[in-house]
Motif scaffolding. Sequence first.
Motif, short mmCIF file in Angstrom:
data_model
loop_
_atom_site.label_atom_id
_atom_site.label_comp_id
_atom_site.label_asym_id
_atom_site.label_seq_id
_atom_site.Cartn_x
_atom_site.Cartn_y
_atom_site.Cartn_z
N THR A 117 0.82 -1.22 0.00
CA THR A 117 0.00 0.00 0.00
C THR A 117 0.85 1.27 0.00
O THR A 117 0.34 2.35 -0.24
CB THR A 117 -0.93 0.03 1.23
N THR A 118 2.15 1.10 0.27
CA THR A 118 3.05 2.24 0.31
C THR A 118 4.31 1.90 -0.48
O THR A 118 4.93 0.86 -0.26
CB THR A 118 3.44 2.61 1.75
N ALA A 119 4.69 2.76 -1.41
CA ALA A 119 5.90 2.57 -2.21
C ALA A 119 7.13 2.94 -1.39
O ALA A 119 7.02 3.56 -0.33
CB ALA A 119 5.81 3.43 -3.47
N PRO A 120 8.32 2.58 -1.87
CA PRO A 120 9.54 2.90 -1.11
C PRO A 120 9.70 4.39 -0.81
O PRO A 120 10.31 4.76 0.19
CB PRO A 120 10.66 2.39 -2.02
N ASP A 121 9.17 5.26 -1.68
CA ASP A 121 9.29 6.70 -1.44
C ASP A 121 8.19 7.26 -0.54
O ASP A 121 8.09 8.47 -0.33
CB ASP A 121 9.32 7.47 -2.77
N GLY A 122 7.33 6.37 -0.02
CA GLY A 122 6.29 6.79 0.90
C GLY A 122 4.96 7.14 0.25
O GLY A 122 3.99 7.43 0.96
N TRP A 163 11.82 -3.56 -5.86
CA TRP A 163 11.73 -2.74 -4.67
C TRP A 163 12.59 -3.39 -3.58
O TRP A 163 12.91 -4.58 -3.68
CB TRP A 163 10.28 -2.61 -4.23
N PRO A 164 12.99 -2.64 -2.55
CA PRO A 164 13.94 -3.17 -1.56
C PRO A 164 13.50 -4.51 -0.98
O PRO A 164 12.37 -4.65 -0.48
CB PRO A 164 13.97 -2.08 -0.48
#
Length: 324
Positions: A117-122, A163-164
């Motif tokens: 629901t949240t990408a690495p950049d927030g 993604w991480p």
Amino acid sequence: MKLYSFAETFAITMNTKKLTYYTSFILLSILFFSCSKDDKPDSPPPIPASKPKMRIPIVVHVVNYAPDPFEISDEKIKSQIEVLNKDFRKLNDDWQKTPDIFIDLVADIEIEFYLATTAPDGTPTNGILRNESNLIASDGVDQNNNLDNMPLYFTQRGGQDAWPNDQYLNIWIADYKNRDGGMGLPGYANPPGTDPRIDGVVIEPRVFGTLPPLYGEYKYGRTATHEIGHWLNLKHIYGTQDSCEDSPEKGDYVDDTPTQFASSNGKPAFPKSSCGSIDMTMNFMDYSDDDSMYMFTKGQKARMWELFAEGGLRRKLFENCEVK
């Protein structure tokens, strides 16, 4: 002024209390639901009463083959997440078909999954990324693990960046057809300890989820269950194929899975025996059809959870995803 009897006074008092009770109940209900509303988009589903130990967000990288695009809807992807949560939590109905000889070994892995629901950049995300490309699944494989020959994992080369891996499980959906049009394997996994840029699993779209289009023997989404088992450090139930030698390098490093000579295929009749014991053909880490595999063992659970212990290869992921 009217005088009331004791009985009338009692009745009025009780009715007043009931009115006060129901009014309070209604007000509390309104307050509860207004406070419980989740204003965030695509929030993860609620955790069931029996909490898992961790919940892992998934990002699905759909790399669609432009010359012959495949179909994979958001609903089809969500159906796969549902399958994973049933299989890894022992909530799939078919685990009860496990033969008596193995039934006490069936494990709830205590891991759940949800679309990120949240990408690495927030920023908010639905956990599904799409692009079109001339790449296919084999563009994520190289015998020497040379990343220069694995463009599937790189956005600038037509694929999609991971993604991480200490925050997400990356799943790439890519066409498994060979360049001559034939179908290759339905999926593969890059196990713990591989380069973070390729850490995850790759799956053919026609074996993903439970909605069409699907290949016949892959209708229940068990390819993803199998490949994520590899991602969590499980080996095939038969270890090294065509061998009954009972040694770690020839087996699956799990004590409660019988030594098995070779992989199963199709819908094996029970009992099927090899290496002096009954084969566990219904295990998710064999190669039986989707409707013929439906369980992990307690030993496999222990091996998976070793990854999340102090010093384990996925310890950081556990720290980020642990259910508090």
